[in-house]
Motif scaffolding. Structure first.
Motif, PDB file in Angstrom:
ATOM      1  N   SER A 110      -2.627 -18.621  14.991  1.00 14.94           N
ATOM      2  CA  SER A 110      -2.631 -18.479  13.531  1.00 14.94           C
ATOM      3  C   SER A 110      -1.762 -19.545  12.867  1.00 14.94           C
ATOM      4  O   SER A 110      -2.158 -20.160  11.882  1.00 14.94           O
ATOM      5  CB  SER A 110      -2.147 -17.086  13.133  1.00 14.94           C
ATOM      6  N   TYR A 111      -0.562 -19.766  13.420  1.00 15.43           N
ATOM      7  CA  TYR A 111       0.319 -20.804  12.869  1.00 15.43           C
ATOM      8  C   TYR A 111      -0.311 -22.195  13.020  1.00 15.43           C
ATOM      9  O   TYR A 111      -0.283 -23.014  12.101  1.00 15.43           O
ATOM     10  CB  TYR A 111       1.681 -20.773  13.570  1.00 15.43           C
ATOM     11  N   CYS A 112      -0.897 -22.447  14.177  1.00 10.96           N
ATOM     12  CA  CYS A 112      -1.520 -23.750  14.432  1.00 10.96           C
ATOM     13  C   CYS A 112      -2.709 -23.968  13.505  1.00 10.96           C
ATOM     14  O   CYS A 112      -2.894 -25.063  12.961  1.00 10.96           O
ATOM     15  CB  CYS A 112      -1.957 -23.824  15.895  1.00 10.96           C
ATOM     16  N   PHE A 113      -3.510 -22.920  13.313  1.00 14.43           N
ATOM     17  CA  PHE A 113      -4.689 -23.006  12.446  1.00 14.43           C
ATOM     18  C   PHE A 113      -4.292 -23.347  11.013  1.00 14.43           C
ATOM     19  O   PHE A 113      -5.013 -24.064  10.308  1.00 14.43           O
ATOM     20  CB  PHE A 113      -5.453 -21.680  12.484  1.00 14.43           C
ATOM     21  N   GLU A 114      -3.138 -22.840  10.569  1.00 12.82           N
ATOM     22  CA  GLU A 114      -2.652 -23.108   9.215  1.00 12.82           C
ATOM     23  C   GLU A 114      -1.979 -24.480   9.097  1.00 12.82           C
ATOM     24  O   GLU A 114      -1.526 -24.866   8.018  1.00 12.82           O
ATOM     25  CB  GLU A 114      -1.648 -22.025   8.791  1.00 12.82           C
ATOM     26  N   GLY A 115      -1.888 -25.199  10.202  1.00 13.37           N
ATOM     27  CA  GLY A 115      -1.216 -26.507  10.181  1.00 13.37           C
ATOM     28  C   GLY A 115       0.294 -26.386  10.212  1.00 13.37           C
ATOM     29  O   GLY A 115       1.005 -27.364   9.959  1.00 13.37           O
TER      30      GLY A 115
END
Length: 707
Positions: free
Chosen positions: A76-81
């Motif tokens: 989730s954190y990675c997907f949000e950049g």
């Protein structure tokens, strides 16, 4: 158990923060809050429909954290950049495992955890950290996973280390489609489209691996980078045979390819056949029309899009504005400006600079300046649009004033801005100004830039100093295709076509530089200006058959001009009919000019009819056809055209000349009565005219009277 199954099914239907909160409450009541599957699912849903903070709160409240829960939050954190937070969370994950006395296998980081972390390293361009992780993977022998390999290739690609990416790829004896896609995409994104196509060919032909839509998108993008229509068309055929032509991402990539290669017909056919279209599809098609001489189609499609209640984005608006700029369609441009204001992206940098460019090209500099003054942030691009716009409408001195203001504001010019101001100064043709700007460019460290070198060559050429242009050329350490094209154009500009041809063959036969489309425009123009008709036709043949380059409208316009000068009007008309794109005013204008030279009334009328349709406000075309009628003594048709010009208040574009006299620039136009010394000038002209008559000069009368 039944309640748990029922709750899991309900979780699959959640699509709002409220429904997730309600189901979370039910899970607490039923004692399922510690169920690892349900908690992980709730975490994913909170991140997707509420916020990442809600997901993290649930994570913190969960005492028993499985690797799946860690991975859900990491993803989730990675997907949000949020790459820094991703790495921080991964450190916590490792710290938690190290500090625990006994850690279950289900709690340790797995391959999926590592691939997410590597993606974050790629996003942050932290190649050293990525290499440390890579080394760790090799030690614990979990680097054989295809997804980890793909993440490593992506990391090295984004950090500009393609050799390392290839080494990772070669470690896998039987790479799957994911790994092949990673290496193909890597080469395409790193500016090596040839290698991307080579790996794709090896993947499909040698290794018999079936590409997926993601692979094919990268392949089509590589073709677009190379402007290779033939290979791109072949890939399109491959896509159809595989039954993937309905995939929206692929269709959009193909639209972009056809737009970049100038193939309007193929793009239009594809667009019409697409079962689904998104905003990218519409934007790509509008851009294809706008950038390939079909501006009217671009604006029609843009308006059709609005009629269908499809909301444009700023990319669509920029393409539509370019169409307005190319056709000087101020009315339509102002409507689109109002639309940009309503949608709230007027002050997007690209939109505002494109609006300024449109207003300049529509001869409304005051509107461009008003927008420029309202821009909260004026970068070098905005300044460059303003001063280059002034130059394009003949206000070169104003252009230089704006450039001075830019320097005073503390904005440092980049290479593009310098090329634009050098191009503007070249319109003055003042040698002293050329020397000053050359010194300025050298002082700020841009002397060895190829594009600036090319602009300096053009500047000196237009200042009637082919010698200085040649000095700049010879002094350049590296001569690329832009530099060669500029020096060839410079000699052509001076009517030295033979010298231009020598330079062309020198470049083609004795250097590592291959000519491109711009080079052939330079050499074809040189042949045209020097009367080297047959040589020019030969150059066109070399371009198409030897170098396999696809001619654009400029090449065709020069070819029509060359054939017209040779008297081959039927052949010139055949060229126009067989062109892959719609003939623009430049091409029909070249044919009309040839009809005037050879007095071909019938074909002249065909050319004029097309010109009146394409550019009805250009008085010059009416006058040119009227001249043809006058020579044929068809006074009725000539008078009719003259009346049309007057009734529609059409104005002939006035040519302006400038001379440098005692360090002062003097400008004048045909039939100028506003000059301070116009009385004395016309008195001298009368005397010259009388002297010419005495010498036997008898000018051919034309109807090009002052409008």
């Amino acid at each position: 158990m039944e309640k748990r199954i029922f709750l899991v099914k309900l979780l699959e239907t959640c699509c709002s923060k409220l429904s997730i909160t309600q189901l979370h409450s039910q899970c607490v009541k039923l004692g399922l809050v510690h169920d690892s599957f349900i908690v992980t699912k709730l975490n994913v849903l909170y991140a997707r429909y509420a916020s990442i903070h809600h997901a993290h709160k649930l994570f913190d409240e969960t005492p028993h954290k499985t690797v799946y829960l860690w991975n859900a939050l990491l993803r989730s954190y990675c997907f949000e950049g949020e790459w820094v937070e991703t790495l921080s969370l991964f450190r916590q994950m490792n710290k938690h495992n190290v500090s625990s006395v006994s850690v279950e296998e289900s709690q340790r980081p797995d391959n999926y955890s590592v691939s997410i972390v590597l993606k974050s390293c790629a996003g942050l361009r932290k190649v050293l950290l990525g290499k440390m992780i890579h080394g760790f993977l090799m030690k614990v022998r979990i680097d054989g996973d295809m997804f980890v390999g793909s993440a490593l290739i992506d990391l090295y690609t984004k950090c500009g280390l393609m050799n390392d990416a290839v080494k990772v790829f070669m470690e896998y004896p039987k790479p799957d489609v994911v790994l092949w896609t990673s290496i193909v995409s890597g080469y395409e994104q790193s500016g090596s489209p040839e290698l991307a196509l080579a790996f794709f060919s090896r993947m499909v032909v040698s290794e018999k691996v079936n590409p997926d839509p993601v692979t094919l998108v990268s392949v089509v993008s590589a073709c677009a980078q190379l402007s290779d229509f033939k290979v791109g068309r072949s890939v399109h055929g491959f896509v159809k045979r595989k039954g993937l032509d309905t995939k929206l991402c692929l269709a959009n990539s193909l639209l972009n390819l056809y737009g970049k290669t100038g193939s309007i017909k193929n793009a239009a056919n594809l667009f019409r056949e697409m079962p689904d279209k998104d905003i990218i599809s519409w934007s790509s098609m509008v851009a294809c029309y706008a950038d390939n001489g079909a501006e009217t189609n671009a604006l029609d499609l843009f308006n059709e899009m609005l009629d269908k209640r499809i909301k444009p984005n700023w990319v669509t608006v920029v393409s539509a504005l370019r169409a307005c700029a190319y056709t000087s369609n101020l009315e339509e441009g102002m409507k689109i400006h109002e639309l940009a204001v309503n949608y709230g992206f007027e002050m997007e940098t690209t939109v505002s600079t494109t609006l300024m460019d449109m207003y300049m090209k529509c001869f409304s500099p005051e509107k461009a300046v008003d927008l420029f003054n309202r821009m909260p942030k004026k970068d070098v691009i905005a300044w460059a649009v303003l001063f280059s716009g002034y130059a394009e409408i003949g206000m070169v001195h104003e252009s230089m004033r704006v450039f001075g203001n830019m320097l005073s504001s503390g904005t440092r010019p980049d290479a593009i801005a310098l090329v634009k101001i050098l191009t503007a100064v070249s319109e003055l043709g003042i040698f002293q100004q050329a020397v000053c700007f050359h010194s300025f460019v050298t002082k700020i460290g841009f002397a060895n830039n190829q594009f600036i070198g090319a602009a300096l060559i053009e500047l000196y050429a237009k200042c009637c100093s082919i010698e200085d242009a040649n000095k700049v050329f010879e002094g350049m350490a590296y001569k690329d295709v832009v530099t060669w094209s500029s020096i060839i154009a410079a000699y052509g500009f001076h009517g030295q076509g033979e010298e231009a041809l020598k330079l062309f063959y020198q470049m083609a036969n004795y250097s590592d530089t291959k000519p491109n489309n711009v080079t052939f425009i330079s050499i074809l123009s040189a042949c045209s200006h020097s009367g080297l008709i047959k040589e020019g036709i030969k150059m066109f043949d070399i371009m198409v058959n030897k170098y396999k380059l696809i001619p654009n409208s400029e090449h065709y316009a020069i070819m029509v001009d060359l054939l017209g000068r040779l008297g081959e009007l039927d052949m010139a008309l055949d060229v126009i009919k067989n062109m892959p794109m719609q003939a623009g005013p430049d091409i029909w204008g070249a044919l009309l000019g040839a009809c005037r030279i050879h007095q071909n009334i019938k074909m002249g009328e065909v050319a004029a009819k097309n010109l009146f349709s394409l550019d009805p406000n250009h008085a010059g075309y009416y006058i040119l056809l009227s001249n043809i009628y006058c020579v044929d003594e068809n006074w009725h048709s000539a008078t009719k055209l003259r009346r049309l010009v007057k009734e529609n208040s059409l104005k002939k574009i006035v040519g302006q000349s400038m001379v440098e006299l005692k360090n002062e620039v003097r400008s004048f136009v045909a039939s100028d009565r506003f000059h301070d010394e116009s009385g004395e000038i016309y008195e001298i002209l009368k005397k010259l005219h009388a002297k010419m008559r005495e010498e036997g000069y008898d000018p051919q009368l034309q109807i090009e009277e002052m409008l």
